[in-house]
Each structure stands twice: as C-alpha cells, then as structure tokens.
Scaffold this motif. Structure first.
Motif, short mmCIF file in Angstrom:
data_model
loop_
_atom_site.label_atom_id
_atom_site.label_comp_id
_atom_site.label_asym_id
_atom_site.label_seq_id
_atom_site.Cartn_x
_atom_site.Cartn_y
_atom_site.Cartn_z
N GLN A 23 0.64 -2.57 12.17
CA GLN A 23 1.76 -3.39 12.61
C GLN A 23 2.83 -3.52 11.52
N LYS A 24 2.79 -2.64 10.53
CA LYS A 24 3.76 -2.59 9.42
C LYS A 24 3.66 -3.79 8.47
N ILE A 25 2.54 -4.51 8.51
CA ILE A 25 2.37 -5.66 7.62
C ILE A 25 2.27 -5.20 6.17
N ALA A 26 1.48 -4.16 5.89
CA ALA A 26 1.37 -3.64 4.52
C ALA A 26 2.72 -3.13 4.03
N THR A 27 3.47 -2.50 4.91
CA THR A 27 4.80 -2.01 4.54
C THR A 27 5.70 -3.16 4.14
N ARG A 28 5.71 -4.23 4.92
CA ARG A 28 6.55 -5.39 4.60
C ARG A 28 6.10 -6.06 3.30
N LEU A 29 4.79 -6.17 3.10
CA LEU A 29 4.29 -6.76 1.86
C LEU A 29 4.72 -5.93 0.65
N MET A 30 4.58 -4.61 0.74
CA MET A 30 4.95 -3.75 -0.38
C MET A 30 6.46 -3.75 -0.59
N ASP A 31 7.24 -3.81 0.47
CA ASP A 31 8.71 -3.91 0.31
C ASP A 31 9.06 -5.14 -0.52
N LYS A 32 8.44 -6.26 -0.20
CA LYS A 32 8.71 -7.51 -0.93
C LYS A 32 8.28 -7.41 -2.39
N ILE A 33 7.10 -6.86 -2.62
CA ILE A 33 6.58 -6.72 -3.99
C ILE A 33 7.48 -5.80 -4.81
N GLU A 34 7.88 -4.67 -4.23
CA GLU A 34 8.72 -3.72 -4.96
C GLU A 34 10.09 -4.31 -5.26
N ASN A 35 10.68 -5.00 -4.30
CA ASN A 35 11.97 -5.65 -4.53
C ASN A 35 11.88 -6.73 -5.59
N TYR A 36 10.82 -7.53 -5.54
CA TYR A 36 10.61 -8.57 -6.54
C TYR A 36 10.46 -7.94 -7.93
N ALA A 37 9.67 -6.88 -8.04
CA ALA A 37 9.45 -6.22 -9.33
C ALA A 37 10.76 -5.68 -9.90
N LYS A 38 11.60 -5.11 -9.03
CA LYS A 38 12.91 -4.62 -9.48
C LYS A 38 13.74 -5.76 -10.06
N LYS A 39 13.76 -6.89 -9.36
CA LYS A 39 14.54 -8.05 -9.82
C LYS A 39 14.00 -8.59 -11.15
#
Length: 86
Positions: A23-39
C-alpha cells in the motif's frame, strides 16, 4: 501499520505490518526519512537490508556495498549493507 528508525545516517527497522503491505507505506516512510536526512545535512544513508527488502532498496536508488552473513541464535542470515547518496 509501519515504522522506521533513523540513527544519524543509519536506517534501521523498516517494518510494515502484513495486512498493510503493498500500500506504499514503506515508500512514504522512506520518503520522509530521506527528506529529513537531507534537511539535517546527511550526505548518504545506509542500512543492513534483508534479502526480501533488497529489491525495494535497489528501486529507491540504494547500492549494495557489501553482502554479509550475520549470526543470530546460531543461525546465519544473509543480508546486504546498502547505501544511497542523497
């Protein structure tokens, strides 16, 4: 449903409950983690990735740095050290 941990640049314990997979839950979690790490100024992220999760990480742009075997309770498990440059 699911969770993931981030310790500086180490992605740990990405998990989605069985009834919520695909259901794309892992995708959404990783998107958030990667964006946070970039910031936070991280240059890359890495993780120890299971055989079953390897394709998911490859599809997200992670590369295999090393194949390894980890022993847990006298059983050897194959996994991969994978990294993505942000």
């Amino acid at each position: 449903m699911g969770f993931v941990d981030l310790d500086e640049n180490y992605v740990d314990r990405l998990y989605v409950a069985k009834d919520y997979q695909r259901q794309k839950i892992a995708t959404r979690l990783m998107d958030k983690i990667e964006n946070y790490a970039k910031k936070q100024g991280q240059i890359s992220l890495y993780s120890h990735v299971s055989i079953t999760a390897k394709k998911f990480f490859l599809d997200r742009g992670y590369i295999v740095n090393k194949e390894q075997y980890v022993e847990k309770q006298n059983i050897l498990f194959k996994n991969y050290v994978m990294e993505k440059f942000l």
